[in-house]
Write an enzyme that holds these catalytic residues in place. Structure first.
Site, PDB file in Angstrom:
ATOM      1  N   HIS A  14     -59.678  31.523 -17.332  1.00 44.27           N
ATOM      2  CA  HIS A  14     -59.597  32.629 -16.383  1.00 44.27           C
ATOM      3  C   HIS A  14     -60.348  33.824 -16.945  1.00 44.27           C
ATOM      4  CE1 HIS A  14     -55.876  35.015 -18.005  1.00 44.27           C
ATOM      5  NE2 HIS A  14     -56.464  34.362 -18.980  1.00 44.27           N
ATOM      6  N   CYS A  33     -60.571  39.236 -22.896  1.00 42.98           N
ATOM      7  CA  CYS A  33     -60.093  38.571 -21.670  1.00 42.98           C
ATOM      8  C   CYS A  33     -60.972  38.905 -20.463  1.00 42.98           C
ATOM      9  CB  CYS A  33     -58.649  38.946 -21.383  1.00 42.98           C
ATOM     10  SG  CYS A  33     -57.508  38.331 -22.642  1.00 42.98           S
ATOM     11  N   HIS A  39     -62.663  32.707 -20.388  1.00 41.35           N
ATOM     12  CA  HIS A  39     -62.020  32.258 -21.626  1.00 41.35           C
ATOM     13  C   HIS A  39     -60.851  31.368 -21.225  1.00 41.35           C
ATOM     14  CE1 HIS A  39     -59.277  35.526 -20.565  1.00 41.35           C
ATOM     15  NE2 HIS A  39     -58.400  34.992 -21.396  1.00 41.35           N
ATOM     16  N   HIS A  41     -56.963  29.151 -22.296  1.00 40.36           N
ATOM     17  CA  HIS A  41     -55.713  29.103 -23.047  1.00 40.36           C
ATOM     18  C   HIS A  41     -55.146  27.690 -22.991  1.00 40.36           C
ATOM     19  CE1 HIS A  41     -55.360  33.482 -23.379  1.00 40.36           C
ATOM     20  NE2 HIS A  41     -55.719  33.552 -22.098  1.00 40.36           N
ATOM     21  N   GLU A 125     -48.793  31.965 -23.087  1.00 39.11           N
ATOM     22  CA  GLU A 125     -50.248  32.029 -23.006  1.00 39.11           C
ATOM     23  C   GLU A 125     -50.854  31.743 -24.375  1.00 39.11           C
ATOM     24  OE1 GLU A 125     -52.787  34.817 -20.320  1.00 39.11           O
ATOM     25  OE2 GLU A 125     -52.432  35.857 -22.224  1.00 39.11           O
TER      26      GLU A 125
END
Length: 140
Positions: A14, A33, A39, A41, A125
């Site tokens: 996201h 971010c 990027h 997770h 996250e």
């Protein structure tokens, strides 16, 4: 009242950025971010339901069936996807962990039987950052 938690994992990409802001402000607020190239997770999802044990099985709810509901209604829709672009239930929403937890709740709640209640969504996250959601919000 007994609480049952099922843990699942998924991977997703996201980008956090506010389109009304400059690139500089997005970077200042969201840091890495806001990377223009996205990027990702490795998320850990904890779904907790609550209820009373069934006298015939001793279960609040069959954990295997709970896992199937989570897989069908959430994991299949978000695993290895871009949350900003590929996930229908996140369309038009800011893809923060907070909003993702709310979206996951909204995906799961209608698919659980009346004999149990969805208690919480805990979404990691990173190993050091997680959010918890208990089902009350006033829209996204």
């Amino acid at each position: 009242m007994i609480y049952l938690t099922r843990v699942e994992n998924f991977n997703a990409a996201h980008k956090l950025s506010n389109p009304a802001w400059s690139d500089e402000k997005n970077e200042a607020v969201f840091g890495k971010c806001a990377n223009v190239n996205w990027h990702g997770h490795n998320y850990e999802l904890h779904v907790t339901i609550k209820g009373n044990p069934d006298p015939d099985t001793g279960f609040v709810f069959n954990a295997k069936i709970l896992g199937e509901i989570i897989k069908n209604e959430v994991i299949e829709k978000i695993d290895h996807r871009n949350l900003n672009m590929d996930v229908a239930f996140m369309a038009g929403k800011f893809t923060s962990a907070e909003n993702l937890a709310i979206g996951i709740w909204d995906q799961l709640a209608p698919h659980l039987p009346a004999s149990v209640q969805l208690h919480s969504i805990k979404l990691y996250e990173t190993p050091r950052i997680y959010v918890e959601y208990f089902g009350t919000h006033s829209g996204l």
